[in-house]
Design a protein around this motif. Structure first.
Motif, PDB file in Angstrom:
ATOM      1  N   ALA A  24       0.829  -1.204   0.000  1.00  0.00           N
ATOM      2  CA  ALA A  24       0.000   0.000   0.000  1.00  0.00           C
ATOM      3  C   ALA A  24       0.865   1.256   0.000  1.00  0.00           C
ATOM      4  O   ALA A  24       0.524   2.260  -0.624  1.00  0.00           O
ATOM      5  N   GLU A  25       2.005   1.188   0.701  1.00  0.00           N
ATOM      6  CA  GLU A  25       2.898   2.341   0.772  1.00  0.00           C
ATOM      7  C   GLU A  25       3.815   2.440  -0.436  1.00  0.00           C
ATOM      8  O   GLU A  25       4.125   3.517  -0.910  1.00  0.00           O
ATOM      9  N   ASN A  26       4.287   1.297  -0.900  1.00  0.00           N
ATOM     10  CA  ASN A  26       5.272   1.258  -1.976  1.00  0.00           C
ATOM     11  C   ASN A  26       4.885   0.139  -2.930  1.00  0.00           C
ATOM     12  O   ASN A  26       5.165  -1.016  -2.662  1.00  0.00           O
ATOM     13  N   SER A  27       4.236   0.481  -4.009  1.00  0.00           N
ATOM     14  CA  SER A  27       3.732  -0.542  -4.914  1.00  0.00           C
ATOM     15  C   SER A  27       4.801  -1.039  -5.886  1.00  0.00           C
ATOM     16  O   SER A  27       4.560  -1.200  -7.063  1.00  0.00           O
ATOM     17  N   GLY A  28       5.976  -1.335  -5.357  1.00  0.00           N
ATOM     18  CA  GLY A  28       7.055  -1.856  -6.173  1.00  0.00           C
ATOM     19  C   GLY A  28       6.807  -3.287  -6.597  1.00  0.00           C
ATOM     20  O   GLY A  28       6.005  -4.012  -6.010  1.00  0.00           O
ATOM     21  N   GLU A  29       7.505  -3.709  -7.632  1.00  0.00           N
ATOM     22  CA  GLU A  29       7.346  -5.053  -8.188  1.00  0.00           C
ATOM     23  C   GLU A  29       7.713  -6.138  -7.180  1.00  0.00           C
ATOM     24  O   GLU A  29       7.031  -7.154  -7.080  1.00  0.00           O
ATOM     25  N   GLU A  30       8.771  -5.934  -6.405  1.00  0.00           N
ATOM     26  CA  GLU A  30       9.203  -6.940  -5.425  1.00  0.00           C
ATOM     27  C   GLU A  30       8.151  -7.150  -4.341  1.00  0.00           C
ATOM     28  O   GLU A  30       7.826  -8.277  -3.985  1.00  0.00           O
ATOM     29  N   ALA A  31       7.603  -6.050  -3.829  1.00  0.00           N
ATOM     30  CA  ALA A  31       6.570  -6.147  -2.798  1.00  0.00           C
ATOM     31  C   ALA A  31       5.341  -6.861  -3.350  1.00  0.00           C
ATOM     32  O   ALA A  31       4.735  -7.700  -2.675  1.00  0.00           O
ATOM     33  N   ARG A  32       4.969  -6.550  -4.568  1.00  0.00           N
ATOM     34  CA  ARG A  32       3.806  -7.184  -5.200  1.00  0.00           C
ATOM     35  C   ARG A  32       4.035  -8.681  -5.389  1.00  0.00           C
ATOM     36  O   ARG A  32       3.151  -9.497  -5.124  1.00  0.00           O
ATOM     37  N   ARG A  33       5.216  -9.045  -5.828  1.00  0.00           N
ATOM     38  CA  ARG A  33       5.535 -10.461  -6.062  1.00  0.00           C
ATOM     39  C   ARG A  33       5.513 -11.244  -4.743  1.00  0.00           C
ATOM     40  O   ARG A  33       4.954 -12.335  -4.674  1.00  0.00           O
ATOM     41  N   ARG A  34       6.089 -10.661  -3.696  1.00  0.00           N
ATOM     42  CA  ARG A  34       6.088 -11.328  -2.394  1.00  0.00           C
ATOM     43  C   ARG A  34       4.665 -11.449  -1.843  1.00  0.00           C
ATOM     44  O   ARG A  34       4.299 -12.479  -1.272  1.00  0.00           O
ATOM     45  N   LEU A  35       3.859 -10.404  -2.029  1.00  0.00           N
ATOM     46  CA  LEU A  35       2.467 -10.449  -1.595  1.00  0.00           C
ATOM     47  C   LEU A  35       1.711 -11.544  -2.345  1.00  0.00           C
ATOM     48  O   LEU A  35       0.949 -12.309  -1.740  1.00  0.00           O
ATOM     49  N   ASP A  36       1.925 -11.640  -3.638  1.00  0.00           N
ATOM     50  CA  ASP A  36       1.289 -12.694  -4.435  1.00  0.00           C
ATOM     51  C   ASP A  36       1.699 -14.087  -3.950  1.00  0.00           C
ATOM     52  O   ASP A  36       0.868 -14.992  -3.857  1.00  0.00           O
ATOM     53  N   ASP A  37       2.976 -14.259  -3.632  1.00  0.00           N
ATOM     54  CA  ASP A  37       3.471 -15.553  -3.155  1.00  0.00           C
ATOM     55  C   ASP A  37       2.841 -15.947  -1.820  1.00  0.00           C
ATOM     56  O   ASP A  37       2.411 -17.094  -1.644  1.00  0.00           O
ATOM     57  N   VAL A  38       2.783 -15.006  -0.893  1.00  0.00           N
ATOM     58  CA  VAL A  38       2.195 -15.303   0.413  1.00  0.00           C
ATOM     59  C   VAL A  38       0.693 -15.543   0.274  1.00  0.00           C
ATOM     60  O   VAL A  38       0.138 -16.434   0.923  1.00  0.00           O
ATOM     61  N   THR A  39       0.032 -14.785  -0.577  1.00  0.00           N
ATOM     62  CA  THR A  39      -1.390 -14.981  -0.828  1.00  0.00           C
ATOM     63  C   THR A  39      -1.644 -16.388  -1.346  1.00  0.00           C
ATOM     64  O   THR A  39      -2.528 -17.099  -0.856  1.00  0.00           O
ATOM     65  N   TYR A  40      -0.862 -16.799  -2.333  1.00  0.00           N
ATOM     66  CA  TYR A  40      -0.996 -18.143  -2.902  1.00  0.00           C
ATOM     67  C   TYR A  40      -0.769 -19.212  -1.826  1.00  0.00           C
ATOM     68  O   TYR A  40      -1.549 -20.163  -1.702  1.00  0.00           O
ATOM     69  N   THR A  41       0.275 -19.042  -1.027  1.00  0.00           N
ATOM     70  CA  THR A  41       0.605 -20.024  -0.004  1.00  0.00           C
ATOM     71  C   THR A  41      -0.492 -20.108   1.052  1.00  0.00           C
ATOM     72  O   THR A  41      -0.846 -21.206   1.501  1.00  0.00           O
ATOM     73  N   ARG A  49      -9.690 -20.479  -2.230  1.00  0.00           N
ATOM     74  CA  ARG A  49      -9.346 -19.942  -3.543  1.00  0.00           C
ATOM     75  C   ARG A  49      -9.165 -18.427  -3.576  1.00  0.00           C
ATOM     76  O   ARG A  49      -8.790 -17.866  -4.602  1.00  0.00           O
ATOM     77  N   ASP A  50      -9.476 -17.752  -2.469  1.00  0.00           N
ATOM     78  CA  ASP A  50      -9.290 -16.301  -2.439  1.00  0.00           C
ATOM     79  C   ASP A  50      -8.766 -15.893  -1.072  1.00  0.00           C
ATOM     80  O   ASP A  50      -8.942 -16.619  -0.086  1.00  0.00           O
ATOM     81  N   ILE A  51      -8.127 -14.747  -1.013  1.00  0.00           N
ATOM     82  CA  ILE A  51      -7.439 -14.335   0.208  1.00  0.00           C
ATOM     83  C   ILE A  51      -8.407 -14.061   1.359  1.00  0.00           C
ATOM     84  O   ILE A  51      -8.089 -14.361   2.520  1.00  0.00           O
ATOM     85  N   ALA A  52      -9.580 -13.537   1.073  1.00  0.00           N
ATOM     86  CA  ALA A  52     -10.535 -13.281   2.153  1.00  0.00           C
ATOM     87  C   ALA A  52     -10.921 -14.589   2.841  1.00  0.00           C
ATOM     88  O   ALA A  52     -10.913 -14.683   4.079  1.00  0.00           O
ATOM     89  N   SER A  53     -11.214 -15.603   2.071  1.00  0.00           N
ATOM     90  CA  SER A  53     -11.555 -16.916   2.627  1.00  0.00           C
ATOM     91  C   SER A  53     -10.358 -17.542   3.327  1.00  0.00           C
ATOM     92  O   SER A  53     -10.499 -18.177   4.372  1.00  0.00           O
ATOM     93  N   ALA A  54      -9.172 -17.357   2.764  1.00  0.00           N
ATOM     94  CA  ALA A  54      -7.960 -17.919   3.356  1.00  0.00           C
ATOM     95  C   ALA A  54      -7.696 -17.310   4.731  1.00  0.00           C
ATOM     96  O   ALA A  54      -7.340 -18.024   5.673  1.00  0.00           O
ATOM     97  N   LEU A  55      -7.864 -16.006   4.847  1.00  0.00           N
ATOM     98  CA  LEU A  55      -7.639 -15.346   6.135  1.00  0.00           C
ATOM     99  C   LEU A  55      -8.658 -15.803   7.184  1.00  0.00           C
ATOM    100  O   LEU A  55      -8.303 -16.050   8.337  1.00  0.00           O
ATOM    101  N   ILE A  56      -9.896 -15.943   6.776  1.00  0.00           N
ATOM    102  CA  ILE A  56     -10.928 -16.421   7.700  1.00  0.00           C
ATOM    103  C   ILE A  56     -10.602 -17.844   8.149  1.00  0.00           C
ATOM    104  O   ILE A  56     -10.640 -18.154   9.338  1.00  0.00           O
ATOM    105  N   ALA A  57     -10.274 -18.702   7.199  1.00  0.00           N
ATOM    106  CA  ALA A  57      -9.958 -20.096   7.525  1.00  0.00           C
ATOM    107  C   ALA A  57      -8.723 -20.194   8.414  1.00  0.00           C
ATOM    108  O   ALA A  57      -8.703 -20.955   9.381  1.00  0.00           O
ATOM    109  N   ALA A  58      -7.695 -19.418   8.104  1.00  0.00           N
ATOM    110  CA  ALA A  58      -6.461 -19.454   8.899  1.00  0.00           C
ATOM    111  C   ALA A  58      -6.743 -19.001  10.321  1.00  0.00           C
ATOM    112  O   ALA A  58      -6.310 -19.649  11.282  1.00  0.00           O
ATOM    113  N   ARG A  59      -7.466 -17.921  10.472  1.00  0.00           N
ATOM    114  CA  ARG A  59      -7.768 -17.421  11.825  1.00  0.00           C
ATOM    115  C   ARG A  59      -8.641 -18.404  12.595  1.00  0.00           C
ATOM    116  O   ARG A  59      -8.459 -18.604  13.801  1.00  0.00           O
TER     117      ARG A  59
END
Length: 75
Positions: A24-41, A49-59
């Motif tokens: 949100a602060e720095n929309s650089g390519e590296e930050a985006r790629r890492r965010l995508d990787d963690v989202t996928y994981t 299949r989506d981050i909202a559901s993943a966060l609910i399930a994880a919590r």
């Protein structure tokens, strides 16, 4: 279905939240790629299949683990 250990889920959620703030602060390519990787994981780890559901399930899994193994999650 295999379930990720609550400590792993806690770590992934923390990484996601930190990377989300960084992106949100720095929309650089590296930050985006890492965010995508963690989202996928997180999605794979929770069987969702989506981050909202993943966060609910994880919590949900993290909160249930406190009582299932009698080990509180502290951080």
């Amino acid at each position: 279905m295999l379930m990720a250990h609550p400590t792993v889920l806690k770590n992934l959620v923390e990484q996601y939240e930190a990377l989300r703030a960084l992106h949100a602060e720095n929309s650089g390519e590296e930050a985006r790629r890492r965010l995508d990787d963690v989202t996928y994981t997180l999605c794979v780890s929770t069987g969702t299949r989506d981050i909202a559901s993943a966060l609910i399930a994880a919590r949900h899994q993290m909160s249930g683990a406190q009582w299932a193994d009698k080990t509180p999650l502290t951080g």
